[in-house]
Design a protein around this motif. Structure first.
Motif, PDB file in Angstrom:
ATOM      1  N   GLY A  46      -0.315   5.386  -3.399  1.00  0.00           N
ATOM      2  CA  GLY A  46       0.707   6.336  -2.374  1.00  0.00           C
ATOM      3  C   GLY A  46       1.324   6.165  -0.878  1.00  0.00           C
ATOM      4  N   GLY A  88       3.881   5.494  -6.074  1.00  0.00           N
ATOM      5  CA  GLY A  88       4.174   6.600  -6.572  1.00  0.00           C
ATOM      6  C   GLY A  88       5.473   7.168  -6.766  1.00  0.00           C
ATOM      7  N   THR A 132       1.310  10.278  -7.946  1.00  0.00           N
ATOM      8  CA  THR A 132       1.390   8.561  -7.594  1.00  0.00           C
ATOM      9  C   THR A 132      -0.432   7.979  -7.739  1.00  0.00           C
TER      10      THR A 132
END
Length: 286
Positions: free
Chosen positions: A38, A44, A106
């Protein structure tokens, strides 16, 4: 955390964070790995929803959209039970007049590149204060287009740099939102809002095929009021009688200026706003 008692007043905390499976009283203690995908490549998804003294609004719908976004990135569904428990922990003992809950999910740890993440997935849930929206707002047309055919079209992804750039462009021009056209030249959406126009008394909004995110407030306005979905050119939109934005924190917000075009009274928008306010106050999980 112990519940508040009558001799111990509820306290308001500006920012609270749940991460790594537990609540952190100090947000600085909540960390994710530097290899989290992420962070590294924006691999994400997230949700942001309004919370009031009555509780979080439309949490079920937000969790369902989180899963749709996750599926678009090849991620498994998030654990709704864990998220709901995290939300409850964040709100316990808090006096929240108006706040925001952000859920970030994520792909977890991965390579320092675009290869597949190793996992396991990362989940962070945060509670922060929010400001009430202004009675009306100013918007500008962004100089960049939204790709309605892109892999992230309609996905609430953490890859938000494009939106950050558009919003900065709008802020520099005294606006609270930048509205984007798509590659076909049709109106799409704002960086964090959906856009509606009123033409001869009829409410019209771009279809999701134009590349817009399926906003939760947008969906509810479509369910609770009479709205037409169709493509709109910029010229047509600027010639509307009224324009308004919808989002989880704006609710239904009139636009009084768009670029060099000003808008006066907004009776249709006001009616939509009243309906939304009444229906949303009556049911936290519509």
């Amino acid at each position: 955390m112990a519940s508040a008692t009558t001799d111990q007043p509820l306290r308001t905390t500006p920012l609270r964070v749940w991460a790594g499976g537990r609540l952190h009283d100090d947000p600085e203690q909540a960390v994710v790995a530097v290899t989290d995908h992420g962070l590294v490549v924006g691999d994400g998804v997230f949700e942001a929803l309004k919370v009031t003294a009555a509780g979080p609004f439309a949490l079920r719908r937000h969790l369902e959209r989180l899963d749709r976004s996750a599926a678009s990135l090849g991620l498994p569904p998030a654990d709704h039970g864990v998220i709901r428990d995290a939300v409850a922990q964040l709100l316990e003992g808090q006096q929240v007049e108006l706040g925001k809950i952000r859920i970030t999910y994520t792909a977890g740890r991965g390579p320092l590149g675009s290869g597949a993440a190793y996992g396991p997935q990362t989940l962070v849930v945060a509670l922060d204060a929010a400001e009430a929206p202004a009675p009306s707002t100013v918007v500008v047309t962004a100089p960049w287009t939204r790709n309605e055919h892109g892999a992230l079209a309609g996905v609430k992804s953490t890859s938000y740099a494009e939106n950050v750039r558009v919003l900065a462009h709008a802020t520099e021009r005294g606006a609270s939102e930048g509205l984007m056209l798509n590659t076909a030249g049709h109106l799409c959406e704002g960086t964090g809002s959906n856009v509606f126009v009123v033409l001869d008394g009829r409410v019209v909004t771009p279809p999701l095929a134009a590349g817009a995110l399926a906003g939760i407030t947008r969906d509810l306005v479509l369910e609770w009021t009479d709205v037409e979905e169709r493509d709109l050119t910029l010229e047509e939109a600027l010639g509307a009688d009224e324009v308004f934005l919808t989002s989880s924190l704006r609710d239904v917000q009139p636009v009084h200026r768009w670029d060099d075009t000003t808008f006066g009274d907004h009776p249709v928008t006001d009616a939509v706003a009243r309906t939304f306010a009444e229906r949303s106050a009556a049911d936290l999980e519509p």
